[in-house]
Motif scaffolding. Structure first.
Motif, short mmCIF file in Angstrom:
data_model
loop_
_atom_site.label_atom_id
_atom_site.label_comp_id
_atom_site.label_asym_id
_atom_site.label_seq_id
_atom_site.Cartn_x
_atom_site.Cartn_y
_atom_site.Cartn_z
N ARG A 1 -10.43 -52.89 -42.80
CA ARG A 1 -9.86 -53.29 -43.80
C ARG A 1 -10.15 -53.08 -45.14
NH1 ARG A 1 -8.74 -58.56 -40.64
NH2 ARG A 1 -6.61 -58.29 -40.17
N GLU B 1 -4.80 -46.10 -42.54
CA GLU B 1 -3.72 -47.22 -43.04
C GLU B 1 -2.90 -47.20 -41.47
OE1 GLU B 1 -1.29 -47.11 -46.25
OE2 GLU B 1 -3.13 -46.89 -47.48
N LYS B 2 -2.51 -46.42 -40.82
CA LYS B 2 -2.00 -46.49 -39.54
C LYS B 2 -3.14 -47.05 -38.27
CE LYS B 2 0.34 -43.65 -35.86
NZ LYS B 2 0.75 -42.52 -35.42
N SER C 1 -3.80 -59.20 -32.88
CA SER C 1 -2.48 -60.50 -32.74
C SER C 1 -2.03 -60.86 -31.47
CB SER C 1 -1.51 -59.97 -33.70
OG SER C 1 -0.53 -59.00 -33.09
N ALA D 1 -8.59 -47.50 -32.15
CA ALA D 1 -8.04 -48.99 -32.32
C ALA D 1 -8.29 -49.81 -31.12
CB ALA D 1 -6.36 -48.79 -32.18
N GLU E 1 -4.42 -54.50 -35.97
CA GLU E 1 -3.93 -55.75 -36.34
C GLU E 1 -3.01 -55.96 -35.17
OE1 GLU E 1 -4.40 -55.90 -41.15
OE2 GLU E 1 -2.56 -54.87 -40.32
N ALA E 2 -2.21 -54.99 -34.74
CA ALA E 2 -1.29 -55.18 -33.82
C ALA E 2 -1.97 -55.79 -32.56
CB ALA E 2 -0.20 -54.02 -33.60
N LEU F 1 -5.39 -49.17 -39.14
CA LEU F 1 -5.54 -50.73 -39.40
C LEU F 1 -4.13 -51.29 -38.88
CD1 LEU F 1 -6.64 -53.11 -40.67
CD2 LEU F 1 -5.85 -52.35 -43.00
N LYS F 2 -3.08 -50.90 -38.96
CA LYS F 2 -1.69 -51.58 -38.45
C LYS F 2 -2.04 -51.57 -36.82
CE LYS F 2 1.22 -50.37 -42.14
NZ LYS F 2 2.33 -49.59 -42.55
N MET F 3 -2.45 -50.54 -36.26
CA MET F 3 -2.64 -50.61 -34.65
C MET F 3 -3.70 -51.55 -34.23
SD MET F 3 -2.59 -46.62 -34.26
CE MET F 3 -2.93 -46.41 -32.41
N ARG G 1 -4.93 -42.40 -50.81
CA ARG G 1 -3.92 -43.03 -49.84
C ARG G 1 -4.40 -42.28 -48.56
NH1 ARG G 1 1.42 -45.10 -49.20
NH2 ARG G 1 1.25 -46.15 -47.23
#
Length: 191
Positions: A158, A175-176, A186, A140, A182-183, A178-180, A170
């Motif tokens: 993405r 997916e985890k 941001s 990340a 994005e955080a 990507l969330k990391m 899946r």
């Protein structure tokens, strides 16, 4: 399989952006599985998704497991051009080695599952861009904010997650990740 020669149709196996953006003509497209390798962010990107000053990460095929991807059948008459295109696209810094590996094609309405030899780009673990086994946190940190000739590194991640979902896969780790990313992005100051 002679990778450069002609004479018969050839198969190409994609596990990253080749799944959704092949960029070459093909006469058949099938989901397929390659055994003995797994999809991983294990290659430092200094061209497409990062720079030498600020490397990003791209996918490679790390040893172990199995990976579901897309196999494309290329007409023999198109092969020389497709092969040249793939070498230019996939090998800007020669971080992969080209080889033929057997992939298992998913059943299609006209025929069942079968195995075919396919061109595969395997990660060169001796190359200076080999990142190896990184934690999700390390991945990340490298992906967040990295940009190269093909755009932001996060867009590549993405696209991967989106296209895996569309294909019915899946991947919880991706997916985890990507969330990391994005955080991190941001909260990063905008330049």
């Amino acid at each position: 399989m002679d990778l450069e020669g002609g004479g018969e149709d050839r198969w190409v196996f994609g596990y990253g952006s080749l799944m959704w953006r092949p960029g070459f003509p093909f006469i058949d497209r099938r989901t397929a599985v390659l055994h003995g390798r797994r999809r991983a962010f294990c290659i430092y990107s200094v061209h497409h998704r990062g720079t030498y000053e600020r490397p990003g990460l791209v996918l490679g095929l790390a040893p172990g497991g199995a990976v579901r991807g897309m196999a494309y059948r290329v007409a023999a008459s198109e092969w020389p051009g497709v092969y040249a295109y793939l070498r230019e696209r996939e090998q800007p810094t020669e971080t992969y080695f080209e080889t033929s590996r057997e992939v298992k094609l998913d059943a299609d309405g006209s025929d069942g599952q079968r195995k075919v030899p396919a061109l595969v780009f395997l990660s060169d673990m001796k190359h200076s861009q080999w990142a190896g086994a990184l934690t999700l946190e390390q991945q990340a940190a490298l992906i967040a904010g990295a940009k190269g000739l093909s755009g932001p590194n996060i867009d590549y991640l993405r696209d991967l997650v989106l296209h895996l979902r569309e294909g019915g896969v899946r991947d919880v780790a991706m997916e985890k990740l990507l969330k990391m990313v994005e955080a991190i992005e941001s909260t990063a100051p905008q330049s």
